[in-house]
Design an enzyme around this catalytic site. Structure first.
Site, PDB file in Angstrom:
ATOM      1  N   SER A   1       0.802  -1.233   0.000  1.00  0.00           N
ATOM      2  CA  SER A   1       0.000   0.000   0.000  1.00  0.00           C
ATOM      3  C   SER A   1       0.836   1.284   0.000  1.00  0.00           C
ATOM      4  O   SER A   1       0.471   2.236  -0.702  1.00  0.00           O
ATOM      5  CB  SER A   1      -0.979  -0.007   1.182  1.00  0.00           C
ATOM      6  OG  SER A   1      -1.957  -0.994   0.962  1.00  0.00           O
TER       7      SER A   1
ATOM      8  N   LYS B   1     -10.415  -4.946  10.861  1.00  0.00           N
ATOM      9  CA  LYS B   1     -11.492  -4.335  10.067  1.00  0.00           C
ATOM     10  C   LYS B   1     -12.821  -4.263  10.837  1.00  0.00           C
ATOM     11  O   LYS B   1     -13.604  -3.342  10.628  1.00  0.00           O
ATOM     12  CB  LYS B   1     -11.686  -5.100   8.756  1.00  0.00           C
ATOM     13  CG  LYS B   1     -10.526  -4.907   7.774  1.00  0.00           C
ATOM     14  CD  LYS B   1     -10.805  -5.585   6.444  1.00  0.00           C
ATOM     15  CE  LYS B   1      -9.641  -5.377   5.490  1.00  0.00           C
ATOM     16  NZ  LYS B   1      -9.916  -5.911   4.148  1.00  0.00           N
TER      17      LYS B   1
ATOM     18  N   ASN C   1     -12.326  -0.716   5.845  1.00  0.00           N
ATOM     19  CA  ASN C   1     -10.919  -0.746   5.431  1.00  0.00           C
ATOM     20  C   ASN C   1     -10.355   0.648   5.205  1.00  0.00           C
ATOM     21  O   ASN C   1      -9.190   0.799   4.876  1.00  0.00           O
ATOM     22  CB  ASN C   1     -10.728  -1.601   4.160  1.00  0.00           C
ATOM     23  CG  ASN C   1     -11.107  -0.839   2.898  1.00  0.00           C
ATOM     24  OD1 ASN C   1     -11.959   0.045   2.932  1.00  0.00           O
ATOM     25  ND2 ASN C   1     -10.486  -1.177   1.791  1.00  0.00           N
TER      26      ASN C   1
ATOM     27  N   ASP D   1     -13.176  -2.212  -0.551  1.00  0.00           N
ATOM     28  CA  ASP D   1     -12.731  -3.495  -1.123  1.00  0.00           C
ATOM     29  C   ASP D   1     -13.663  -3.986  -2.232  1.00  0.00           C
ATOM     30  O   ASP D   1     -13.213  -4.387  -3.304  1.00  0.00           O
ATOM     31  CB  ASP D   1     -12.660  -4.580  -0.035  1.00  0.00           C
ATOM     32  CG  ASP D   1     -11.415  -4.451   0.839  1.00  0.00           C
ATOM     33  OD1 ASP D   1     -10.398  -3.906   0.354  1.00  0.00           O
ATOM     34  OD2 ASP D   1     -11.460  -4.898   1.998  1.00  0.00           O
TER      35      ASP D   1
ATOM     36  N   GLY E   1     -16.900 -18.497  -0.761  1.00  0.00           N
ATOM     37  CA  GLY E   1     -16.475 -17.942   0.524  1.00  0.00           C
ATOM     38  C   GLY E   1     -17.576 -17.122   1.156  1.00  0.00           C
ATOM     39  O   GLY E   1     -18.480 -16.627   0.466  1.00  0.00           O
TER      40      GLY E   1
END
Ligand code: NDP
Length: 273
Positions: free
Chosen positions: A19, A68, A89, A104, A129
């Site tokens: 990042s 988070k 985030n 995200d 997921g």
């Protein structure tokens, strides 16, 4: 020159993250006067570390594992996408208030639609997921108006619960891996199986030759999921573009300026691999 505004990524661990390089490239490209650093918080010290950052004049933070949910609980106000994602985030500090956002899912959809060139509207989408990353992706995917969004998870109860929770927002259902039928246009791996070089128990028939198989994880080599999808003839893409696009969205939230990710992508990909 004025003192640069301070931003960073808070997490544990955090040193591996790209990042700072991404936001450094965005700042150079857009002429924004800012710094961006790794901030390692003790596992039981997220709030204290963040408070110090704010007292020192910090303007914004990206938040990564495992904080988070804590960031979601701590924000004074939440954007709709952060509220539905149940996780934050991106934190923006302004006027003594902390805004919590989640970029995200939007980053994922932007990467699929703008960078991979696959429109989600009218498509059958399969999401593997039911953890934080999957949850954050659901609303942005539904907002892109697919024909259907099917959730499938190793622990089926979690997929069923998510499908119920989001049912008011679009055509969403849950399935067991063994009950999946037909080919999907887009198959997104939002499990953490790739981290352990494992393949989720996804049947080969979900992939066709025009299917986009997308793994949220990224690395030097294709994940086992992407290798399997490619063997079935699918197109493949890893989550590096999602990383870049969620960062660009955070940058926009903080600075009101949108970096050109197409320009930054090749340089960042080369430095990350
Ligand atoms: P969570 O720990 O919240 O969720 C993990 C999910 O993976 C659960 O649904 C779990 O199922 C499932 N799972 C784990 N191992 C297996 C396995 N062997 N087979 C099948 N299913 C499995 O993780 P996150 O949601 O936070 O992250 C998921 C992935 O997304 C990670 O790889 C992460 O790196 C990536 N990611 C990428 C981003 C990017 O910018 N590119 C951003 C955010 C995340 P169960 O419920 O049964 O335990």
């Amino acid at each position: 020159m004025a003192t640069p505004d301070r931003y960073g990524l808070i997490g544990h661990p955090v040193a591996h993250s790209k990042s700072p390089a991404i936001h450094g490239a965005f700042a150079a490209q857009t002429g924004q006067n800012l710094t961006y650093e790794h901030i390692l918080a003790p596992l039981d010290g997220f709030v204290a570390t963040m408070q110090i950052f704010i007292e020192q004049g910090g303007k914004g933070l990206n938040v990564t594992l495992p904080f988070k949910l804590e960031a979601h609980a701590l924000a004074d106000t939440l954007t709709a996408r952060a509220r539905m994602a149940g996780a934050v985030n991106t934190l923006k500090m302004a006027d003594g208030q902390i805004l919590g956002d989640n970029t995200d899912g939007v980053g994922l959809v932007t990467d699929i639609e703008s960078n991979a060139g696959v429109t989600l509207s009218g498509k059958r989408v399969l999401l593997l997921g039911a953890g934080g990353a999957a949850r954050g992706a659901i609303l942005p995917i539904l907002n892109a108006r697919p024909t259907s969004l099917t959730l499938v998870n190793r622990s089926p109860d979690k997929a069923n619960a998510l499908a119920s929770e989001f049912s008011a927002f679009g055509p969403i259902d849950a399935s067991a891996f063994t009950a999946l039928q037909g080919v999907f246009d887009v198959v997104i791996n939002a499990t953490s199986a790739s981290l352990g070089n494992e393949l989720p128990p996804v049947p080969a028939h979900v992939f066709g030759t025009t299917t986009l198989a997308y793994d949220m994880m990224y690395g030097n080599e294709p994940t086992v999921f992407l290798q399997f999808a490619k063997q079935q003839g699918a197109k493949t893409r890893d989550g590096f573009g999602m990383l870049i696009e969620q960062a660009a969205e955070s940058f926009f939230v903080w600075r009101g300026v949108r970096p050109d990710t197409q320009k930054a992508f090749p340089e960042l990909r080369a430095s990350a691999t």
